[in-house]
Motif scaffolding. Structure first.
Motif, PDB file in Angstrom:
ATOM      1  N   ALA A  32       0.841  -1.199   0.000  1.00  0.00           N
ATOM      2  CA  ALA A  32       0.000   0.000   0.000  1.00  0.00           C
ATOM      3  C   ALA A  32       0.878   1.251   0.000  1.00  0.00           C
ATOM      4  O   ALA A  32       0.573   2.223  -0.696  1.00  0.00           O
ATOM      5  CB  ALA A  32      -0.945  -0.007   1.200  1.00  0.00           C
ATOM      6  N   ASP A  33       1.973   1.210   0.754  1.00  0.00           N
ATOM      7  CA  ASP A  33       2.885   2.367   0.800  1.00  0.00           C
ATOM      8  C   ASP A  33       3.509   2.645  -0.574  1.00  0.00           C
ATOM      9  O   ASP A  33       3.611   3.806  -0.991  1.00  0.00           O
ATOM     10  CB  ASP A  33       3.993   2.152   1.839  1.00  0.00           C
ATOM     11  N   GLN A  34       3.916   1.600  -1.265  1.00  0.00           N
ATOM     12  CA  GLN A  34       4.494   1.778  -2.603  1.00  0.00           C
ATOM     13  C   GLN A  34       3.459   2.347  -3.570  1.00  0.00           C
ATOM     14  O   GLN A  34       3.763   3.255  -4.353  1.00  0.00           O
ATOM     15  CB  GLN A  34       5.018   0.436  -3.138  1.00  0.00           C
ATOM     16  N   LEU A  35       2.259   1.813  -3.521  1.00  0.00           N
ATOM     17  CA  LEU A  35       1.196   2.294  -4.400  1.00  0.00           C
ATOM     18  C   LEU A  35       0.822   3.738  -4.073  1.00  0.00           C
ATOM     19  O   LEU A  35       0.600   4.552  -4.975  1.00  0.00           O
ATOM     20  CB  LEU A  35      -0.030   1.380  -4.318  1.00  0.00           C
ATOM     21  N   TYR A  36       0.782   4.049  -2.785  1.00  0.00           N
ATOM     22  CA  TYR A  36       0.467   5.422  -2.374  1.00  0.00           C
ATOM     23  C   TYR A  36       1.521   6.380  -2.918  1.00  0.00           C
ATOM     24  O   TYR A  36       1.194   7.439  -3.463  1.00  0.00           O
ATOM     25  CB  TYR A  36       0.387   5.515  -0.845  1.00  0.00           C
ATOM     26  N   SER A  37       2.780   6.004  -2.771  1.00  0.00           N
ATOM     27  CA  SER A  37       3.874   6.835  -3.255  1.00  0.00           C
ATOM     28  C   SER A  37       3.779   7.027  -4.769  1.00  0.00           C
ATOM     29  O   SER A  37       3.972   8.140  -5.277  1.00  0.00           O
ATOM     30  CB  SER A  37       5.219   6.203  -2.879  1.00  0.00           C
ATOM     31  N   SER A  38       3.452   5.960  -5.504  1.00  0.00           N
ATOM     32  CA  SER A  38       3.290   6.055  -6.964  1.00  0.00           C
ATOM     33  C   SER A  38       2.129   6.974  -7.329  1.00  0.00           C
ATOM     34  O   SER A  38       2.235   7.774  -8.264  1.00  0.00           O
ATOM     35  CB  SER A  38       3.058   4.665  -7.571  1.00  0.00           C
ATOM     36  N   ALA A  39       1.029   6.870  -6.596  1.00  0.00           N
ATOM     37  CA  ALA A  39      -0.130   7.724  -6.867  1.00  0.00           C
ATOM     38  C   ALA A  39       0.198   9.188  -6.588  1.00  0.00           C
ATOM     39  O   ALA A  39      -0.157  10.083  -7.368  1.00  0.00           O
ATOM     40  CB  ALA A  39      -1.328   7.279  -6.029  1.00  0.00           C
ATOM     41  N   ARG A  40       0.892   9.425  -5.501  1.00  0.00           N
ATOM     42  CA  ARG A  40       1.274  10.801  -5.139  1.00  0.00           C
ATOM     43  C   ARG A  40       2.202  11.385  -6.201  1.00  0.00           C
ATOM     44  O   ARG A  40       2.070  12.533  -6.606  1.00  0.00           O
ATOM     45  CB  ARG A  40       1.940  10.789  -3.754  1.00  0.00           C
ATOM     46  N   GLU A  41       3.139  10.564  -6.654  1.00  0.00           N
ATOM     47  CA  GLU A  41       4.063  11.000  -7.706  1.00  0.00           C
ATOM     48  C   GLU A  41       3.297  11.280  -9.004  1.00  0.00           C
ATOM     49  O   GLU A  41       3.582  12.253  -9.712  1.00  0.00           O
ATOM     50  CB  GLU A  41       5.123   9.926  -7.935  1.00  0.00           C
ATOM     51  N   TRP A  42       2.297  10.424  -9.323  1.00  0.00           N
ATOM     52  CA  TRP A  42       1.499  10.637 -10.527  1.00  0.00           C
ATOM     53  C   TRP A  42       0.779  11.987 -10.469  1.00  0.00           C
ATOM     54  O   TRP A  42       0.762  12.733 -11.440  1.00  0.00           O
ATOM     55  CB  TRP A  42       0.490   9.495 -10.703  1.00  0.00           C
ATOM     56  N   PHE A  43       0.180  12.313  -9.321  1.00  0.00           N
ATOM     57  CA  PHE A  43      -0.470  13.620  -9.172  1.00  0.00           C
ATOM     58  C   PHE A  43       0.533  14.739  -9.422  1.00  0.00           C
ATOM     59  O   PHE A  43       0.237  15.709 -10.119  1.00  0.00           O
ATOM     60  CB  PHE A  43      -1.093  13.780  -7.777  1.00  0.00           C
ATOM     61  N   ALA A  44       1.729  14.608  -8.842  1.00  0.00           N
ATOM     62  CA  ALA A  44       2.745  15.657  -8.977  1.00  0.00           C
ATOM     63  C   ALA A  44       3.198  15.827 -10.427  1.00  0.00           C
ATOM     64  O   ALA A  44       3.451  16.958 -10.869  1.00  0.00           O
ATOM     65  CB  ALA A  44       3.943  15.338  -8.086  1.00  0.00           C
ATOM     66  N   GLU A  45       3.301  14.736 -11.161  1.00  0.00           N
ATOM     67  CA  GLU A  45       3.769  14.813 -12.546  1.00  0.00           C
ATOM     68  C   GLU A  45       2.664  15.127 -13.544  1.00  0.00           C
ATOM     69  O   GLU A  45       2.931  15.646 -14.624  1.00  0.00           O
ATOM     70  CB  GLU A  45       4.474  13.508 -12.933  1.00  0.00           C
ATOM     71  N   THR A  46       1.440  14.824 -13.192  1.00  0.00           N
ATOM     72  CA  THR A  46       0.323  15.007 -14.118  1.00  0.00           C
ATOM     73  C   THR A  46      -0.232  16.429 -14.091  1.00  0.00           C
ATOM     74  O   THR A  46      -0.646  16.965 -15.112  1.00  0.00           O
ATOM     75  CB  THR A  46      -0.800  13.995 -13.813  1.00  0.00           C
ATOM     76  N   PHE A  47      -0.247  17.035 -12.922  1.00  0.00           N
ATOM     77  CA  PHE A  47      -0.852  18.351 -12.768  1.00  0.00           C
ATOM     78  C   PHE A  47       0.223  19.389 -12.463  1.00  0.00           C
ATOM     79  O   PHE A  47       1.252  19.079 -11.862  1.00  0.00           O
ATOM     80  CB  PHE A  47      -1.914  18.316 -11.669  1.00  0.00           C
ATOM     81  N   LYS A  48      -0.051  20.613 -12.866  1.00  0.00           N
ATOM     82  CA  LYS A  48       0.899  21.697 -12.673  1.00  0.00           C
ATOM     83  C   LYS A  48       1.363  21.775 -11.222  1.00  0.00           C
ATOM     84  O   LYS A  48       2.530  21.935 -10.934  1.00  0.00           O
ATOM     85  CB  LYS A  48       0.233  23.016 -13.084  1.00  0.00           C
ATOM     86  N   SER A  49       0.414  21.674 -10.311  1.00  0.00           N
ATOM     87  CA  SER A  49       0.738  21.713  -8.894  1.00  0.00           C
ATOM     88  C   SER A  49      -0.125  20.689  -8.170  1.00  0.00           C
ATOM     89  O   SER A  49      -1.321  20.900  -7.976  1.00  0.00           O
ATOM     90  CB  SER A  49       0.488  23.106  -8.311  1.00  0.00           C
ATOM     91  N   ALA A  50       0.500  19.593  -7.773  1.00  0.00           N
ATOM     92  CA  ALA A  50      -0.252  18.555  -7.062  1.00  0.00           C
ATOM     93  C   ALA A  50      -0.872  19.113  -5.793  1.00  0.00           C
ATOM     94  O   ALA A  50      -1.974  18.724  -5.404  1.00  0.00           O
ATOM     95  CB  ALA A  50       0.654  17.376  -6.727  1.00  0.00           C
ATOM     96  N   ASP A  51      -0.185  20.045  -5.132  1.00  0.00           N
ATOM     97  CA  ASP A  51      -0.716  20.616  -3.897  1.00  0.00           C
ATOM     98  C   ASP A  51      -1.996  21.407  -4.143  1.00  0.00           C
ATOM     99  O   ASP A  51      -2.876  21.446  -3.294  1.00  0.00           O
ATOM    100  CB  ASP A  51       0.330  21.502  -3.213  1.00  0.00           C
ATOM    101  N   ASP A  52      -2.105  22.037  -5.308  1.00  0.00           N
ATOM    102  CA  ASP A  52      -3.333  22.769  -5.636  1.00  0.00           C
ATOM    103  C   ASP A  52      -4.455  21.816  -6.028  1.00  0.00           C
ATOM    104  O   ASP A  52      -5.622  22.093  -5.801  1.00  0.00           O
ATOM    105  CB  ASP A  52      -3.091  23.752  -6.784  1.00  0.00           C
ATOM    106  N   VAL A  53      -4.109  20.690  -6.643  1.00  0.00           N
ATOM    107  CA  VAL A  53      -5.099  19.727  -7.126  1.00  0.00           C
ATOM    108  C   VAL A  53      -5.624  18.858  -5.989  1.00  0.00           C
ATOM    109  O   VAL A  53      -6.817  18.601  -5.893  1.00  0.00           O
ATOM    110  CB  VAL A  53      -4.486  18.843  -8.246  1.00  0.00           C
ATOM    111  N   LEU A  54      -4.726  18.397  -5.141  1.00  0.00           N
ATOM    112  CA  LEU A  54      -5.121  17.457  -4.083  1.00  0.00           C
ATOM    113  C   LEU A  54      -6.001  18.123  -3.035  1.00  0.00           C
ATOM    114  O   LEU A  54      -5.647  19.142  -2.462  1.00  0.00           O
ATOM    115  CB  LEU A  54      -3.891  16.841  -3.415  1.00  0.00           C
TER     116      LEU A  54
END
Length: 180
Positions: A32-54
């Motif tokens: 779950a930790d690995q998947l969470y980290s991958s999902a968080r990284e995907w948000f960061a790479e997919t959107f201009k600002s993951a912090d604004d999107v999340l």
């Protein structure tokens, strides 16, 4: 210009339903930790600002919720224009699997129409309702047919954009090994 405004206005009126894209995907050998980290990284790479999107970022429960948007090129009034598509994406992770849920999909510059409403406007009846809701008192048969025809051509482009988001997420969640 009038035609372009009318085309865009059509994206901004009809009534509401809810279309979702959701799937549970097995990820053997991933924690779950690995998947969470991958999902968080995907948000960061997919959107201009993951912090604004999340909107929610909870590693303890394995849940990420974000509000994203894309520009989808469609044909309106004989021209290609980019129309905004907003959505909510939720990613849930557990050992060996993850789930995504993409919902609250809205289209148009003001994001007032749901994807379902746009789909309904692909029929002559739906197109007529959309034109009336957009302020046209008595739309003629020709404009109704043209509107329905354009909507039939454009609607799949929104679904394709969602499928591309999903495909990108799946690739990111498989994750390349970081053995540098």
């Amino acid at each position: 210009m009038k035609k372009l405004l009318l085309g865009i206005l059509l994206l901004c009126s009809v009534s509401a339903f809810a279309k979702e894209f959701t799937e549970v995907i097995e990820a053997p050998g991933k924690t779950a930790d690995q998947l969470y980290s991958s999902a968080r990284e995907w948000f960061a790479e997919t959107f201009k600002s993951a912090d604004d999107v999340l909107q929610m970022d909870d590693p303890v429960s394995g849940k990420l919720i974000g509000k994203g948007f894309d520009k989808v090129p469609i044909k309106a009034a004989g021209m290609i224009v980019e129309i905004k598509m907003q959505y909510t994406i939720k990613i849930f992770v557990k050992d060996g699997r993850f789930k995504y849920d993409i919902a609250n999909i809205r289209v148009g510059e003001l994001a007032t129409s749901t994807l379902e409403e746009y789909e309904l406007a692909c029929s002559p009846e739906g197109a007529k309702k959309a034109l009336i809701d957009a302020g046209m008192k008595n739309p003629g048969k020709k404009i109704i047919e043209k509107t329905a025809s354009n909507n039939k051509i454009n609607y799949p482009k929104f679904e394709e954009a969602i499928k591309n988001i999903v495909a990108d997420l799946k690739i990111a969640m498989k994750g390349a090994e970081d053995d540098w």
